[in-house]
Design a protein around this motif. Sequence first.
Motif, PDB file in Angstrom:
ATOM      1  N   GLN A 106      -5.446   6.755   6.220  1.00 13.32           N
ATOM      2  CA  GLN A 106      -4.016   7.033   6.411  1.00 13.32           C
ATOM      3  C   GLN A 106      -3.445   7.845   5.257  1.00 13.32           C
ATOM      4  N   HIS A 157     -11.848   2.441  -0.750  1.00 12.04           N
ATOM      5  CA  HIS A 157     -11.880   1.157  -0.037  1.00 12.04           C
ATOM      6  C   HIS A 157     -11.190   1.260   1.307  1.00 12.04           C
ATOM      7  N   GLN A 158     -10.206   2.172   1.365  1.00 12.51           N
ATOM      8  CA  GLN A 158      -9.426   2.258   2.594  1.00 12.51           C
ATOM      9  C   GLN A 158      -9.979   3.291   3.555  1.00 12.51           C
ATOM     10  N   LYS A 215      -4.482   8.178   2.267  1.00 14.62           N
ATOM     11  CA  LYS A 215      -4.684   7.716   0.892  1.00 14.62           C
ATOM     12  C   LYS A 215      -6.057   8.138   0.397  1.00 14.62           C
ATOM     13  N   GLU A 221       8.869  -9.473   9.449  1.00  9.50           N
ATOM     14  CA  GLU A 221       8.746  -8.109   8.950  1.00  9.50           C
ATOM     15  C   GLU A 221       9.864  -7.217   9.508  1.00  9.50           C
ATOM     16  N   ASP A 262      -1.487   1.319  -2.663  1.00  5.49           N
ATOM     17  CA  ASP A 262      -0.571   0.560  -1.810  1.00  5.49           C
ATOM     18  C   ASP A 262       0.878   0.808  -2.217  1.00  5.49           C
ATOM     19  N   ILE A 264      -0.304  -8.622   4.303  1.00  2.00           N
ATOM     20  CA  ILE A 264      -0.237  -7.327   3.615  1.00  2.00           C
ATOM     21  C   ILE A 264      -1.534  -6.557   3.810  1.00  2.00           C
ATOM     22  N   HIS A 278      14.517  -0.865   2.263  1.00  3.93           N
ATOM     23  CA  HIS A 278      13.746  -2.099   2.342  1.00  3.93           C
ATOM     24  C   HIS A 278      12.435  -1.954   1.575  1.00  3.93           C
ATOM     25  N   GLU A 308      -1.838  -2.965   5.448  1.00  2.00           N
ATOM     26  CA  GLU A 308      -2.271  -1.850   4.619  1.00  2.00           C
ATOM     27  C   GLU A 308      -3.674  -1.402   4.959  1.00  2.00           C
ATOM     28  N   ARG A 309      -4.555  -2.369   5.264  1.00  3.39           N
ATOM     29  CA  ARG A 309      -5.967  -2.009   5.399  1.00  3.39           C
ATOM     30  C   ARG A 309      -6.518  -2.316   6.783  1.00  3.39           C
ATOM     31  N   LEU A 329       6.021  -6.853  -4.434  1.00  7.56           N
ATOM     32  CA  LEU A 329       5.102  -7.010  -3.307  1.00  7.56           C
ATOM     33  C   LEU A 329       3.784  -6.273  -3.540  1.00  7.56           C
TER      34      LEU A 329
END
Lengths: 506, 321
Positions: free
Chosen positions: B182, B188-189, B184, A377, B90, A433, B118, A437-438, B127
């Motif tokens: 964060q 779910h997050q 969002k 990464e 995401d 990922i 990047h 992300e989570r 991705l």
Amino acid sequence: MSNRYHLHILVALLLLSGAGLTYYQHVFLGVPFTPDAQEEIWTIEANLSYDARNRPAKLSMYIPEFKENFQSLHERFVADGYGMKIEQEDENRKVIWSIRTPQGRESLYYTVSLARRTDPQQAKRPGPTYTQKNRFSTAIEELAAESLTQEIRSKTADIHTFVTLAIRTLSDNSNNNAQLLLDKAVSETGRASVLVRLLSHAHIPAQIIHAVPLKEGVNVAPRIWIRCYNGEQWLYFDINNGDEGLPDDMLPWWQGDDAVFTANGVRNPELSFSISKDVVNAVRLARIRARGKPSAFSEFSLSSLPVQTQIVYQTLLTVPLGVLVILFLRSFIGLVTFGTFTPVLIALAFRETQLVWGIFLFTLVTSIGLLVRFYLEQLRLLLVPRMAVILTVVVCCMGVISILGHKLGMDRGLSVALFPMVILTMAIERMSIIWEERGAAEAITTGLGSLVAASITYAIINITILQHLVFAFPGITLVCIALMLMIGRYSGYRLSELMRFKALAK
Amino acid sequence: MFNRINQLRRQGVLSINARNANYVLRYNDRRMYPLVDDKLKTKHLAIEHGVSVPGLITHVDSDSAAKRIAEILSPYSDFVIKPAQGAGGDGIIVIQASHNGRYIKTSGLAITERELQHHCSNILAGLFSLGGHRDVILVEERIRPSTVFEKIAYQGVPDVRVIVFCGFPVMAMLRLPTRQSQGKANLHQGAIGAGVDVVSGVTQQGVWFNDITLTHPDTGNPLSGLQLPFWDDILELSARCYEMTGLGYLGVDIVIDDSRGPLMLELNARPGLNIQIANGVGLLQRLRRIEKDFLPVGKPPAQLDLAQRLAFIRANFGLAH
């Protein structure tokens, strides 16, 4: 709405054809439901030998017809230099061997392998009627027979009891009439012949049956039974004690009071039966049986493929089963996994590694892959090159585990080579990922979910009996499709939703 | 267990399986999915239909352009970078200011030009897209959230999620970012969903993960009783997305910009189900009501204009009822 009927009809058709096919295979082809079901195959070798007399020889021998409880799998006649012909004579089948110039002691062989029929059937021959030729020769014998018949008839109710009592009466040394009839006949054959005539006198069609007992050994002697026709079927009786019924290890060989073979122009003819038993896998036997029954179905069976390919299909056919398990876990339980079918592939790999090692190796490879992924990464690589690096690392990692395992004497480590590495690489990428992300918790939950799903799938596709069933019965796979279609319209709650919506439960 | 099933049935709670089998598969034509899965397409379509959307600065679809992203974006000090086919928020980066080659995110953290490049190449490589397909980068104007949310929003931009069934806005909730999510607005997050009375536009209790919450976990302020501004416009905007896409079961995400008012942010062809917990009402009973009244089996659906649909909603789906 017609859409729904469409689905119902399709499901019903699949279920019916699946069940029908399975029933047909089981009942008519004898494919067993358990993989280790054993069946007996008997091999009878009839060896006819004689001394040649320097002149043409002609020998004939009765051979069995396989009409009722048994089925011949393979028949072989070994007689080098002989002319051979098979004839049907009344209700007997016979083989006739002939040769112009036999030399020394000659041996002829008839070998037959047989197994029990899966669908025993009564012979559908028209029953005989009593014939004039079976008459006693003198008036005094006729008289004795008439008196015996009267005596027996008065004590019996039907054919069954009549024949039994007739046999017992003939064996009774104190019965004068019986002794008179038996006069010259002391042998079993003689007695049977008298009995047939006595029964004919009573207008009961009867025959002598020579049956070979299926017992392993050499020089097995055929035994004599009497059978009577009651207008519908043959009834068998033991000539010695009058008991009714032919034991199921008796193979009827020929009928009538002739000897089993006749030999012209030879000296010292001898016939001996030797019998051996093989216990074979019932699946194999079914295959041998199917060969004798030319049907499109047995031709179009996986069993007709080369063994190597069969083994591949034995594994492949468990995949639909595994997929069904995953469907169930997702639609009814609500388990979250990486990718839909990843757990099935992992489960297939578990078959080689065994469960505990499988879980250990999977966790090890995934963890190392994740570490590498986190390191990469920082390098800010493009997606595809990064995946390529991880894939390569996974392969190297598997190699190292195999070498280490081998050096440490744990050969289970070798089986890591069977892990689906591309799938592992994708799982690692997805997991990392989700991790970023989570958060770690969700990544690990999903990873564990996949592992649990793979373990459950493994446990189910590893059940020997299921493996056997899906391979031997293509119908089961049709039933699988039907189940999948039904799950495809399931619109109820998942187990996980009962927890999820607990706030709404009032 | 069966007791719980019966309770949920009585409440008309829509399950995932039922949503997919009876609504998404039945009312959403798969050919229309690209319209909602690709945010660039959604945006062009919305502009064509006069549905207000956040302004598009540019889109980038080549690696060479991604390398020059800093140069391309040099005229702008604040912007949003998002993958056109991303899901669940995401891959979205919101830059509130740029300074000496560093970009400051709404969280206050700065990223370098190289990190931005990047990120852009990751987006292009797919991705963040479903199935890992090659993607396109959208650069949008940043939304300045309406000040009414100050008390109950933690960073990020709150948005309103409306479930639109065949043009009827049947249920709504306000999605509030938290420290956990964060910034969002995805439930779910860890974002909070506050139920919204579809008639009045006043917030109710909230849902955090799967539990009911009455206050915002970061600010501690109560969630309920907040009157959302432009509520009638929001209902109308969301309802018009049905005609725009032809999708019968749709989640419409709307942000309220301080200066431009309600803007359609994105569409979702299989919106989540926790909106039911936030409102304390099952979706199924409302969906069934509309199916019964306007979508009779075997007959063509009733043709209703926007005003008639909204009137029906106001008459039947208020929380007071």
